[in-house]
Motif scaffolding. Structure first.
Motif, short mmCIF file in Angstrom:
data_model
loop_
_atom_site.label_atom_id
_atom_site.label_comp_id
_atom_site.label_asym_id
_atom_site.label_seq_id
_atom_site.Cartn_x
_atom_site.Cartn_y
_atom_site.Cartn_z
N PRO A 186 72.78 14.95 -74.66
CA PRO A 186 72.59 16.40 -74.80
C PRO A 186 73.80 17.17 -74.29
O PRO A 186 74.41 16.78 -73.30
CB PRO A 186 71.36 16.68 -73.93
N HIS A 233 64.95 16.54 -73.94
CA HIS A 233 65.55 15.26 -73.56
C HIS A 233 65.18 14.87 -72.12
O HIS A 233 65.03 13.68 -71.83
CB HIS A 233 67.07 15.34 -73.69
N GLU A 236 61.68 13.53 -72.28
CA GLU A 236 61.78 12.23 -72.94
C GLU A 236 62.21 11.16 -71.95
O GLU A 236 61.66 10.05 -71.91
CB GLU A 236 62.80 12.35 -74.08
#
Length: 261
Positions: A186, A233, A236
């Protein structure tokens, strides 16, 4: 930029550039006065932290259009010191955030490394199925097994084989896309609407082969899952770490309950 003449000039001296002082202003390089004119600045104040130049504070004219008094000018070094400290803190926080992103990325890739055997198996299976379907068609053709087959029957078998190949290609493509999206670094922390159950499903799709290899069952229970404001993210990564830890704790034969309410 660091090689701009104003930055070089202020790096070598601690004095404020004051265009009110006409005679002093005349001795300045044209590039400095034109830059200040572009920003409609009358003062250029160096921002220093422990003698290092960290920025320049450009100060416009007073609303009254009068020159700055000597008392007002005497306050500016203290103001500049406070701004320089704030600027340095902001830069340090930005560096820290980037470091956290790098650390999170390393953790994620390390977890993928742990799961690599299961992921490889998950990709190899459909690829083997594709190879077998193509090999069988070629084998039958080479050995003239289709010579006595009716055209419709031949067409049916070929298209059934192509359907299986298409499904397996889609399966491999889905796995690769999930891994690519998961492994992508990211650029920055980004708050957005996130459905936790969808994140969990996506991570489970990556880890499920490893769970099957260790005979670990996943029992999901989702109840009216609301959206939350979070970095996708980051959530996750949390989910992956929890599942990897669960797999390590269970080792063989067990169940993981995914409850999201």
């Amino acid at each position: 930029s660091a090689d701009h003449i104003m930055i070089q000039y202020l790096s070598d001296q601690s004095e404020i550039i004051n265009l009110q002082e006409v005679e002093a202003a005349k001795s300045l390089p044209l590039e400095i006065t034109s830059t200040m004119s572009e920003f409609k600045a009358h003062l250029a104040i160096p921002l220093r932290v422990e003698q290092d130049l960290v920025g320049v504070l450009l100060w416009g004219k007073k609303k009254s259009d009068h020159d700055f008094s000597q008392d007002e000018l005497s306050y500016l070094p203290a103001v500049a010191a406070q701004v320089a400290i704030a600027f340095s803190y902001a830069r340090a926080i930005d560096i820290l955030k980037k470091s956290q992103i790098d650390f999170a990325q390393q953790s994620k890739l390390a977890a993928l490394g742990t799961l690599s055997a299961g992921i490889s198996h998950e990709i190899k299976n459909p690829m083997n199925q594709i190879g077998m379907a193509v090999s069988m068609l070629k084998f039958k053709e080479k050995n003239h097994l289709y010579d006595q087959t009716l055209p419709d029957e031949f067409k049916k078998e070929v298209f059934e084989s192509l359907d299986r190949v298409e499904n397996d290609v889609k399966r491999v493509n889905d796995i690769v896309e999930r891994l690519s999206a998961f492994a992508k670094k990211p650029k920055a922390i980004k708050l957005e609407d996130v459905c936790v159950s969808e994140v969990l499903d996506g991570v489970l799709a990556i880890i499920e082969a490893e769970f099957r290899n260790h005979q670990i069952q996943v029992i999901k229970k989702y109840e009216d899952v609301p959206l939350i404001q979070a970095d996708y993210h980051a959530i996750e990564e949390v989910m992956l770490n929890l599942l990897v830890n669960a797999q390590h704790a269970i080792r063989e034969k067990g169940a993981v309950h995914g409850i999201v309410t």
